[in-house]
Design an enzyme around this catalytic site. Structure first.
Site, PDB file in Angstrom:
ATOM      1  N   HIS A  98      62.982 -51.171  28.771  1.00 19.00           N
ATOM      2  CA  HIS A  98      62.894 -51.944  27.519  1.00 19.00           C
ATOM      3  C   HIS A  98      62.200 -51.177  26.395  1.00 19.00           C
ATOM      4  O   HIS A  98      62.581 -51.309  25.242  1.00 19.00           O
ATOM      5  CB  HIS A  98      62.103 -53.247  27.735  1.00 19.00           C
ATOM      6  CG  HIS A  98      62.867 -54.281  28.501  1.00 19.00           C
ATOM      7  ND1 HIS A  98      62.562 -55.619  28.458  1.00 19.00           N
ATOM      8  CD2 HIS A  98      63.925 -54.178  29.340  1.00 19.00           C
ATOM      9  CE1 HIS A  98      63.402 -56.298  29.237  1.00 19.00           C
ATOM     10  NE2 HIS A  98      64.232 -55.439  29.790  1.00 19.00           N
ATOM     11  N   HIS A 133      67.291 -53.135  22.702  1.00 20.67           N
ATOM     12  CA  HIS A 133      65.982 -52.464  22.794  1.00 20.67           C
ATOM     13  C   HIS A 133      65.927 -51.246  21.867  1.00 20.67           C
ATOM     14  O   HIS A 133      64.875 -50.897  21.348  1.00 20.67           O
ATOM     15  CB  HIS A 133      65.700 -52.050  24.238  1.00 20.67           C
ATOM     16  CG  HIS A 133      65.693 -53.216  25.175  1.00 20.67           C
ATOM     17  ND1 HIS A 133      64.795 -54.245  25.076  1.00 20.67           N
ATOM     18  CD2 HIS A 133      66.535 -53.544  26.198  1.00 20.67           C
ATOM     19  CE1 HIS A 133      65.041 -55.155  26.001  1.00 20.67           C
ATOM     20  NE2 HIS A 133      66.106 -54.753  26.696  1.00 20.67           N
TER      21      HIS A 133
END
Ligand code: RB5
Length: 148
Positions: A98, A133
């Site tokens: 992430h 992300h």
């Protein structure tokens, strides 16, 4: 894949273990100290690795203090560094997928050797997932520019 590692006195023992395991597995690792357990100040060692990651001389950094927190604070002052305190493999995985973290910070007084090693392995092996992300990393870069 060049990896830089450093610790203060509180992370010294764990660093020695991680360096040995990285070398055994064939990773290209450069040790920036400390090389004995005398008390030192973690910013002096954190900055050595963070600086090298920031300018692209190192792909990855591993920073170890008592908790990982002090090293994380230091490392995140450097441009293009995304340091994450990951004292367990689950956080290490998410920090990569992430957050595209490039430095893992560990706590020598928090986590055992096996668990820390597992976290390092997961960190080095997990790719960034990109997508939404990627957009968020772009926003971090923007903030970094504004604050420079
Ligand atoms: C050293 O005693 C300790 O404060 C340091 O290793 C670290 O935990 C700071 O975040």
């Amino acid at each position: 894949m060049k990896i830089g590692i450093a610790s203060d006195h509180a992370g010294f023992k764990l660093k020695k273990e991680i360096v040995a395991r990285l070398k055994k597995e064939g990773y290209d690792v450069k040790d920036f100290g400390v090389f004995q357990s005398k008390r030192v100040d973690y910013p002096d060692y954190g900055e050595k690795v963070a600086q090298e990651v920031s300018v692209g001389h190192l792909q990855w950094g591993i920073l170890i203090c008592g908790t990982g927190i002090g090293m994380g604070i230091v490392a995140n002052k450097f441009k293009d560094v995304r340091a994450a305190v990951c004292n367990d493999p689950c956080l290490a995985k998410i920090a990569r997928s992430h957050n595209d973290a490039n430095i893992i910070c560990l706590g020598g007084r928090i986590t055992g050797e096996e668990y820390a090693w597992e976290s390092v392995k997961v960190f080095l092996e997990t790719p960034f997932s990109g997508g939404r992300h990627y957009r968020r990393i772009g926003k971090i870069r923007k903030i970094e520019k504004i604050c420079a």
